[in-house]
Each structure stands twice: as C-alpha cells, then as structure tokens.
Motif scaffolding. Sequence first.
Motif, mmCIF file in Angstrom:
data_model
loop_
_atom_site.group_PDB
_atom_site.id
_atom_site.type_symbol
_atom_site.label_atom_id
_atom_site.label_comp_id
_atom_site.label_asym_id
_atom_site.label_seq_id
_atom_site.Cartn_x
_atom_site.Cartn_y
_atom_site.Cartn_z
ATOM 1 N N SER A 157 -60.391 43.883 31.103
ATOM 2 C CA SER A 157 -60.719 42.438 31.487
ATOM 3 C C SER A 157 -60.714 41.910 32.435
ATOM 4 O O SER A 157 -59.155 41.756 32.611
ATOM 5 C CB SER A 157 -61.719 41.793 30.575
ATOM 6 N N MET A 158 -61.375 41.605 33.806
ATOM 7 C CA MET A 158 -60.660 40.429 34.978
ATOM 8 C C MET A 158 -59.971 41.045 35.726
ATOM 9 O O MET A 158 -59.104 40.155 35.901
ATOM 10 C CB MET A 158 -60.242 38.983 34.984
ATOM 11 N N PHE A 159 -59.435 42.417 35.527
ATOM 12 C CA PHE A 159 -58.949 42.957 36.307
ATOM 13 C C PHE A 159 -58.707 42.765 37.560
ATOM 14 O O PHE A 159 -60.173 42.956 38.543
ATOM 15 C CB PHE A 159 -58.865 44.126 36.051
ATOM 16 N N HIS A 160 -57.845 41.926 37.785
ATOM 17 C CA HIS A 160 -58.039 41.852 39.783
ATOM 18 C C HIS A 160 -58.768 40.471 40.033
ATOM 19 O O HIS A 160 -59.320 40.275 41.422
ATOM 20 C CB HIS A 160 -57.989 42.754 41.192
ATOM 21 N N GLU A 161 -59.055 39.675 38.870
ATOM 22 C CA GLU A 161 -59.774 38.829 38.992
ATOM 23 C C GLU A 161 -59.287 37.552 38.731
ATOM 24 O O GLU A 161 -58.840 36.888 37.286
ATOM 25 C CB GLU A 161 -61.227 39.012 38.483
ATOM 26 N N THR A 162 -59.291 36.342 39.561
ATOM 27 C CA THR A 162 -58.563 35.191 39.360
ATOM 28 C C THR A 162 -59.537 34.279 38.467
ATOM 29 O O THR A 162 -60.603 33.656 39.175
ATOM 30 C CB THR A 162 -57.994 34.407 40.055
ATOM 31 N N LYS A 202 -49.281 36.188 36.176
ATOM 32 C CA LYS A 202 -49.720 37.422 36.656
ATOM 33 C C LYS A 202 -48.777 38.410 36.797
ATOM 34 O O LYS A 202 -47.725 38.230 37.875
ATOM 35 C CB LYS A 202 -50.723 36.608 37.920
ATOM 36 N N ASN A 203 -49.150 39.117 37.064
ATOM 37 C CA ASN A 203 -48.045 40.992 37.000
ATOM 38 C C ASN A 203 -49.038 41.773 38.103
ATOM 39 O O ASN A 203 -48.979 42.315 37.505
ATOM 40 C CB ASN A 203 -47.157 41.226 35.901
ATOM 41 N N ILE A 204 -49.378 41.806 38.899
ATOM 42 C CA ILE A 204 -50.371 42.452 40.101
ATOM 43 C C ILE A 204 -49.670 43.923 40.034
ATOM 44 O O ILE A 204 -48.519 44.200 40.416
ATOM 45 C CB ILE A 204 -50.783 41.545 41.448
ATOM 46 N N VAL A 205 -50.720 45.072 39.634
ATOM 47 C CA VAL A 205 -50.379 46.373 39.182
ATOM 48 C C VAL A 205 -51.628 47.295 39.963
ATOM 49 O O VAL A 205 -52.429 46.294 39.945
ATOM 50 C CB VAL A 205 -49.409 46.533 38.598
ATOM 51 N N ASP A 206 -51.574 48.497 40.425
ATOM 52 C CA ASP A 206 -52.491 48.704 41.179
ATOM 53 C C ASP A 206 -53.522 49.699 40.112
ATOM 54 O O ASP A 206 -52.567 49.376 38.627
ATOM 55 C CB ASP A 206 -51.748 50.142 42.102
ATOM 56 N N GLU A 207 -54.764 49.739 39.809
ATOM 57 C CA GLU A 207 -55.491 50.280 38.599
ATOM 58 C C GLU A 207 -54.315 51.692 37.726
ATOM 59 O O GLU A 207 -54.804 51.671 36.462
ATOM 60 C CB GLU A 207 -56.890 50.659 39.228
ATOM 61 N N GLU A 208 -53.868 53.377 38.111
ATOM 62 C CA GLU A 208 -53.145 53.699 37.535
ATOM 63 C C GLU A 208 -52.063 52.644 36.760
ATOM 64 O O GLU A 208 -52.262 53.872 35.624
ATOM 65 C CB GLU A 208 -52.817 55.125 38.840
ATOM 66 N N THR A 209 -51.138 52.356 37.707
ATOM 67 C CA THR A 209 -50.250 51.311 36.221
ATOM 68 C C THR A 209 -50.861 50.812 34.970
ATOM 69 O O THR A 209 -50.804 50.769 34.146
ATOM 70 C CB THR A 209 -49.807 51.112 37.395
ATOM 71 N N ALA A 210 -52.014 49.877 35.114
ATOM 72 C CA ALA A 210 -52.946 48.892 34.624
ATOM 73 C C ALA A 210 -53.394 50.661 33.132
ATOM 74 O O ALA A 210 -53.183 49.857 31.967
ATOM 75 C CB ALA A 210 -53.796 48.615 35.433
ATOM 76 N N LEU A 211 -54.129 51.468 33.987
ATOM 77 C CA LEU A 211 -54.281 52.264 32.684
ATOM 78 C C LEU A 211 -53.598 53.327 32.060
ATOM 79 O O LEU A 211 -53.598 53.169 30.999
ATOM 80 C CB LEU A 211 -54.892 53.326 33.965
ATOM 81 N N LYS A 212 -52.360 53.199 32.715
ATOM 82 C CA LYS A 212 -51.094 53.732 32.176
ATOM 83 C C LYS A 212 -50.690 53.229 31.006
ATOM 84 O O LYS A 212 -49.874 53.780 29.680
ATOM 85 C CB LYS A 212 -49.530 54.521 33.226
ATOM 86 N N ASP A 248 -54.608 40.219 34.963
ATOM 87 C CA ASP A 248 -53.772 40.227 35.571
ATOM 88 C C ASP A 248 -52.394 40.261 34.886
ATOM 89 O O ASP A 248 -51.268 39.859 35.684
ATOM 90 C CB ASP A 248 -53.459 40.073 37.144
ATOM 91 N N ILE A 249 -51.971 40.327 33.566
ATOM 92 C CA ILE A 249 -51.250 39.333 32.722
ATOM 93 C C ILE A 249 -50.567 40.636 31.332
ATOM 94 O O ILE A 249 -52.054 40.736 31.150
ATOM 95 C CB ILE A 249 -51.302 38.243 31.919
ATOM 96 N N PHE A 250 -49.359 40.535 32.101
ATOM 97 C CA PHE A 250 -49.115 41.831 30.553
ATOM 98 C C PHE A 250 -48.162 40.664 29.408
ATOM 99 O O PHE A 250 -47.498 39.884 30.014
ATOM 100 C CB PHE A 250 -48.415 42.815 31.654
ATOM 101 N N GLY A 251 -48.425 41.751 28.327
ATOM 102 C CA GLY A 251 -47.119 40.911 26.910
ATOM 103 C C GLY A 251 -48.295 39.514 26.662
ATOM 104 O O GLY A 251 -49.403 39.809 26.934
ATOM 105 N N LYS A 252 -47.324 38.749 26.315
ATOM 106 C CA LYS A 252 -48.049 37.242 25.430
ATOM 107 C C LYS A 252 -47.630 36.129 26.433
ATOM 108 O O LYS A 252 -47.938 36.023 27.422
ATOM 109 C CB LYS A 252 -47.080 37.323 24.045
#
Length: 474
Positions: A210-215, A227-237, A287-291
Amino acid sequence: MKDILVFISDQHSPLWSAFGGGKADTPVLNEVCASGTSFSQCYTSCPLCVPARMSMLTGKLPSKNGVMTNLDTIPDIMPTFLHPFVEAGYETVLIGRMHFVGKDQRHGFTKRLAKDMTPVSWNRPVEKLKEERGVFNGTYDARGCVKVIGGGETPVVNYDETVIQTALDYLNQDHEKPQLIVVGTYAPHFPYVAPAALYEKYIKRVSLPSMFHETPDYFNAVLENRKNIVDEETALKAQAAYLALIEYTDQKIGQVREAFREFTKKRGSKPLFCYLSDHGDQVGERDIFGKCTFFESSAKIPMMFEGDGIPQGKQIEELAGIMDLGPTLCSWAGVSQVPGQDGESLIPVMNGQSSDRMIVSEMLEKTGGRSHYGLMLRRGKWKYIVYSGYEDRDILFDLEQDPKETKNVIHDYQEEAKQFRDYYRVGFNASAIEREQTDRAQAAKWMAAWEKQVGIDDSERWSGNTAKEYPEIG
C-alpha cells in the motif's frame, strides 16, 4: 506444577499473516488462536528490537528503563519478570535470541542454551561479521535489506534451525523444577531470503504494498528519512520472501508447541503456551522497509495464549501491549509482580473484563543532526503520532474508518486532538528524554573503550552461518 513456554520471533507483523487477515499461511498460529485467546490490537512499546525486548522484560516503557537504542541495556540490578519466577523455584531458560548487550547475558534467566545471532558486545566485531556473513553482510538493516533477496540458503534459517533443535532437545529431557522457557528465533526478520520452495510459492501471491511510491501528506522529515525507494520487482520479491519466512516460522512454532505439549503431558503439569513478536515490518509500505515507525505494520504485534484456564477460541479487541507479557505470566503462575510496571495482566480481560486503556509506544530518531523523540498513543479507535521538533505535523488516525492509515484527521477532530496533545505535553518530557539518551550514548562509548581494554567477550554470539553466497533463486 505449572510450566510456561514463550515463543518470541523477531519482526513478525500479524497484518501479513493469515490469522491477521494477511497472505502468509499460518496454520499453527491459526490453531493456537482457535484453541486459546488472541489479542488483535496488541502493540510494541518501541518498534525496535532491543528497546522492545528490554521493555517487555522489565514491564517499563523504554523512556523509563532508559533503553531506546539497540546499543544499550538495562542494569543488572533492574529486575525483570523472570526474577520472581526464580524466587518461586522456577528454572528460567533462554533458548536463542533476546538481543542482550554487554556482560550480563541473563537478566533473570538461570540457563541459556543457544547463543544470539546478533553481536552481544559493546564493540561490533566488524571483520568477523564480514567473514561469517559473506554476501549477507549489510543486509540486516533497513537500508541494506533489499540488496540480497530470493529463495535459498539463508543465515536466518541456519540460526533458527539451531535454536529449534536445542529447544526440542531440552523438552525431550527430564527436569525437576517448574519451567519458564523462552524460545527466541530470528525469522521473519530480514535478510529477505527464505527457503526456496516457500519463496516460489509466495512470489505468485504478492502484490505491490500500500502507498507504494506515494508520499502521504502527513510525512515529516523523520518519516521521509525512513524511505528506501526500490523498483516494483524488488518490492514484490521482498514481500514474497517475508511471507515465506512467516510460514517457515509458523512451522517452527508448531514443532516447539507439540514438544511442549508432550513435555507437560509427561510431567502432569499445567501448561501455558504464548506466542508474540517484538515488532513488525512494513515490507515496502509507504516505501519503507523494516520497523521503526508507528504505522500498523511496524508497531502492531501478535500476542496469543493457550493453556490451562485460558479461554478457547477468543479473539480480544481490547488494546494490549508487549509490556503486558510479564504481568500476565506472573498472574497466571501466581508469583509476585515486579513493582512499578507500565504493563498489566491480561487475565482479567481474558475473563471478560472491559478496558479503556491508553497504549503507548516510543521511538528515538536521528534526523537533521539531532534526536527526535517519537510517541504513539492508541486509545479506542484513535491513534496519535507525534515527533519532537515536528509537533505542528502531528498525526491522528481513525482506525475504524481508515485501517490503512491513509488520512490524517487531526484538523477534523479538535477535541480528540487536544486530549492527545495534552497527554503528550503533560506525561512526556521530550527534551529530558533526548538529553538522557545523549548521556547514554556517551556511556555506551565508554563501555566500548573499557571493553577493548579488558577484552571483548564474544562467546555468546552465534557464528555458525554457512549461507554466504547469493540465493539460488534471485
């Protein structure tokens, strides 16, 4: 005789799990929910490993026990909920992870049977970690976690298999004393690499977070920095690996739970099984990974109980927190409570008592060259978030109407906003907390210097990793 087993994972958000409505299959935890009592609105006291765990053990907020970073610890004279159990004649056994720092690797545990995966000393053994982790070095934090993703051999599974086998061996032995056993695993914490078959299963299920590439318009500089911006493929993997690690963890829970069931049956003791985690993982949301945020995927945790006297098939919507673990276990076992705790026993709520409590979570962030104290308050359907220095950008969510936390309604509900702002202003001195943390950071540097002089004791850190190459499925 009463025996207790607590299984604590790392970085497991219930929102990604089947029992919480998510995509990861969790048949064992589904079964625990069906045969016990689960808390669907349970929160960590800090969305970061060490502060959450020290808060859980002491029953005190991080700002009260002083631990708000991962390079810190509680003093050895500060009691944890384990000490009353020892006084009552229990063997208190730690098997695996708890993320202690410094010479005291017990804090009330009378035995430790498996080492910790992360550094246990004040000085990080940088060169050792490079050698031991191979390509995975640098993938254990929010910035580097997306560098290695896929299916195959992983240090997380290597470690957890060691922990689980140690737990199974212990439960297969005879023990005279009543037992309070804590089994601590590392999964589903990143690196985002999972067993290959499970990874292949979930890569077919995933969708963009949710809210991927949306601020969101409520972001301040602290949240922007996360924020840690990645491409769609990386986010899905990454999401596929995380879901796979959740199912893997569920399998391990099942093994330990069954062994504990047989252990207590053979002893004729009354059992209590508990599962929880220390915090969650956003896995690309916003666009955030982790805690380290107060959003639901990061701050909400699973907590469930099963055993003697625990209501069956009960899901409780009343608010709860990680600091409630100790008071609940002490109450169930009939041992003394540690005084001055911020947590409270959940036994009355399990038995039907209503509650209208305020749940608190804290965080210390560093942005723009200074520290910012962060606070989350949850009461009823409302969640309030504020960071020092950005009080004019505070946030209010209506979680009933907006469970995905998309809209800040702080200007629409002035009365509710005032109540939370007053609670923050009166109850929490952000400047004093930040000053204390500056002092504690200096103390950590002195401890590291002292440790170098007298010799670094790295003996309780696990170093048995064999996964050093890129995963077979990338």
